[in-house]
Design a protein around this motif. Structure first.
Motif, PDB file in Angstrom:
ATOM      1  N   ARG A  22     -35.331  30.120 -46.945  1.00  0.00           N
ATOM      2  CA  ARG A  22     -35.673  31.400 -47.568  1.00  0.00           C
ATOM      3  C   ARG A  22     -36.802  31.252 -48.592  1.00  0.00           C
ATOM      4  O   ARG A  22     -37.173  32.216 -49.256  1.00  0.00           O
ATOM      5  CB  ARG A  22     -34.452  31.985 -48.291  1.00  0.00           C
ATOM      6  CG  ARG A  22     -33.277  32.347 -47.410  1.00  0.00           C
ATOM      7  CD  ARG A  22     -33.510  33.532 -46.520  1.00  0.00           C
ATOM      8  NE  ARG A  22     -33.982  34.712 -47.237  1.00  0.00           N
ATOM      9  CZ  ARG A  22     -34.099  35.907 -46.672  1.00  0.00           C
ATOM     10  NH1 ARG A  22     -33.777  36.067 -45.392  1.00  0.00           N
ATOM     11  NH2 ARG A  22     -34.533  36.941 -47.361  1.00  0.00           N
ATOM     12  N   GLY A  23     -37.346  30.059 -48.743  1.00  0.00           N
ATOM     13  CA  GLY A  23     -38.462  29.846 -49.658  1.00  0.00           C
ATOM     14  C   GLY A  23     -38.066  29.402 -51.049  1.00  0.00           C
ATOM     15  O   GLY A  23     -38.887  29.412 -51.966  1.00  0.00           O
ATOM     16  N   TYR A  24     -36.801  28.991 -51.213  1.00  0.00           N
ATOM     17  CA  TYR A  24     -36.333  28.497 -52.509  1.00  0.00           C
ATOM     18  C   TYR A  24     -36.458  26.980 -52.580  1.00  0.00           C
ATOM     19  O   TYR A  24     -36.495  26.283 -51.558  1.00  0.00           O
ATOM     20  CB  TYR A  24     -34.866  28.859 -52.741  1.00  0.00           C
ATOM     21  CG  TYR A  24     -34.607  30.310 -53.042  1.00  0.00           C
ATOM     22  CD1 TYR A  24     -34.748  30.808 -54.339  1.00  0.00           C
ATOM     23  CD2 TYR A  24     -34.220  31.185 -52.038  1.00  0.00           C
ATOM     24  CE1 TYR A  24     -34.501  32.147 -54.622  1.00  0.00           C
ATOM     25  CE2 TYR A  24     -33.971  32.531 -52.315  1.00  0.00           C
ATOM     26  CZ  TYR A  24     -34.113  33.000 -53.608  1.00  0.00           C
ATOM     27  OH  TYR A  24     -33.874  34.320 -53.876  1.00  0.00           O
ATOM     28  N   SER A  25     -36.486  26.472 -53.795  1.00  0.00           N
ATOM     29  CA  SER A  25     -36.294  25.053 -54.045  1.00  0.00           C
ATOM     30  C   SER A  25     -35.148  24.914 -55.037  1.00  0.00           C
ATOM     31  O   SER A  25     -34.802  25.873 -55.731  1.00  0.00           O
ATOM     32  CB  SER A  25     -37.562  24.398 -54.607  1.00  0.00           C
ATOM     33  OG  SER A  25     -37.859  24.934 -55.887  1.00  0.00           O
ATOM     34  N   VAL A  26     -34.557  23.723 -55.087  1.00  0.00           N
ATOM     35  CA  VAL A  26     -33.542  23.441 -56.102  1.00  0.00           C
ATOM     36  C   VAL A  26     -34.282  23.014 -57.359  1.00  0.00           C
ATOM     37  O   VAL A  26     -34.856  21.934 -57.422  1.00  0.00           O
ATOM     38  CB  VAL A  26     -32.565  22.349 -55.632  1.00  0.00           C
ATOM     39  CG1 VAL A  26     -31.603  21.969 -56.754  1.00  0.00           C
ATOM     40  CG2 VAL A  26     -31.786  22.815 -54.409  1.00  0.00           C
ATOM     41  N   ALA A  27     -34.265  23.900 -58.364  1.00  0.00           N
ATOM     42  CA  ALA A  27     -35.038  23.645 -59.579  1.00  0.00           C
ATOM     43  C   ALA A  27     -34.277  22.809 -60.592  1.00  0.00           C
ATOM     44  O   ALA A  27     -34.864  22.031 -61.343  1.00  0.00           O
ATOM     45  CB  ALA A  27     -35.458  24.966 -60.220  1.00  0.00           C
ATOM     46  N   ASN A  28     -32.952  22.973 -60.617  1.00  0.00           N
ATOM     47  CA  ASN A  28     -32.125  22.242 -61.574  1.00  0.00           C
ATOM     48  C   ASN A  28     -30.669  22.371 -61.146  1.00  0.00           C
ATOM     49  O   ASN A  28     -30.302  23.292 -60.415  1.00  0.00           O
ATOM     50  CB  ASN A  28     -32.310  22.791 -62.984  1.00  0.00           C
ATOM     51  CG  ASN A  28     -32.040  21.760 -64.063  1.00  0.00           C
ATOM     52  OD1 ASN A  28     -31.539  20.673 -63.786  1.00  0.00           O
ATOM     53  ND2 ASN A  28     -32.362  22.092 -65.308  1.00  0.00           N
ATOM     54  N   PHE A  29     -29.841  21.452 -61.602  1.00  0.00           N
ATOM     55  CA  PHE A  29     -28.415  21.558 -61.296  1.00  0.00           C
ATOM     56  C   PHE A  29     -27.595  20.702 -62.241  1.00  0.00           C
ATOM     57  O   PHE A  29     -28.098  19.769 -62.863  1.00  0.00           O
ATOM     58  CB  PHE A  29     -28.120  21.166 -59.838  1.00  0.00           C
ATOM     59  CG  PHE A  29     -28.369  19.704 -59.515  1.00  0.00           C
ATOM     60  CD1 PHE A  29     -27.386  18.743 -59.730  1.00  0.00           C
ATOM     61  CD2 PHE A  29     -29.583  19.294 -58.976  1.00  0.00           C
ATOM     62  CE1 PHE A  29     -27.609  17.407 -59.427  1.00  0.00           C
ATOM     63  CE2 PHE A  29     -29.820  17.967 -58.669  1.00  0.00           C
ATOM     64  CZ  PHE A  29     -28.822  17.023 -58.889  1.00  0.00           C
TER      65      PHE A  29
END
Length: 239
Positions: free
Chosen positions: A168-175
């Motif tokens: 969907r065009g997201y990245s994992v920015a933080n977790f």
């Protein structure tokens, strides 16, 4: 013996999970690094995670929550009033998806329903996350908000959810990630059976008594943005 009037069957109650959700809200969303004016929340429950995080931060925007459970909504309204947070936090007893607010939100936040089961005939039907546990999380990501914070369970097809987000065009920015014990809801035989089936299919990861819960910030991908999805997948599937 628990009856249908037991509070665990009326309102979601898991202090450890709620506290971790509050921690993730505080550290990943309301930490002052983001200039959010409007945040919308799917599934506010009785409101304590957001209330706790607001009391520990200087967030001065507005959070609009949505909760279908009338009992939970009444408790949330009472607690918001008690802590004098009405200017910052409102919980609406209606469907999140029927409101246009998410279209103008800076961020969506949610500890979404993630219990896998063949149907929603479980202790709390509103906790049903579809057959693999991540149906609602995927629906929230399909809304294309620029930023989404979701709580992601290691036994609810986490790899499939992350792959969906990337598509969907997201990245994992933080977790942030924490081990949790299987509790009242996840130990229901019908749910445990579904979780075991998912593990056989390589879609659930856990030990005998422990699963992992991650608070994950998904952001619309920017060319210069680092993607932490591989690191997150490695941690979530490490059992």
């Amino acid at each position: 013996m628990l009856t249908s009037s037991h509070p665990l069957k009326q309102v979601f109650h898991c202090p450890e999970e709620s506290d971790f959700y509050a921690h993730c809200l505080e550290s990943l969303v309301l930490n002052g690094k983001n200039n959010y004016r409007l945040i919308v929340e799917f599934g506010s429950g009785e409101g304590s995670p957001v209330i706790k995080s607001l009391l520990r931060t200087d967030f001065d925007g507005k959070i609009q929550g949505f909760e279908l459970n009338k009992v939970a909504c009444k408790i949330a309204e009472s607690q918001i009033k008690e802590y004098e947070l009405s200017e910052k936090y409102t919980v609406n007893n209606c469907s999140f998806f029927d409101s246009p607010l998410y279209q103008s939100a800076d961020c969506i936040i949610s500890n979404p329903p993630y219990l896998p089961a063949v149907d929603d005939k479980i202790y709390q039907p509103l906790l049903h996350g579809g057959t693999d546990g991540c149906t609602i999380a995927k629906k929230l990501l399909s809304l294309d908000c620029d930023e989404v914070l979701l709580m992601v369970s290691s036994y609810s097809n986490p790899v499939g959810l992350i792959d969906y987000a990337l598509d969907r065009g997201y990245s994992v920015a933080n977790f942030e990630i924490a081990p949790l014990n299987f509790g009242y809801y996840s130990s229901e035989p019908k749910v445990k059976s579904a979780i075991a089936t998912l593990r056989e299919q390589g879609m659930a990861f856990y030990s005998e008594n422990i699963y992992l819960l991650a608070g994950v910030v998904f952001k619309k991908q920017q060319k210069s943005q680092r993607d932490l999805s591989i690191e997150l997948i490695q941690l979530m599937t490490a059992f």
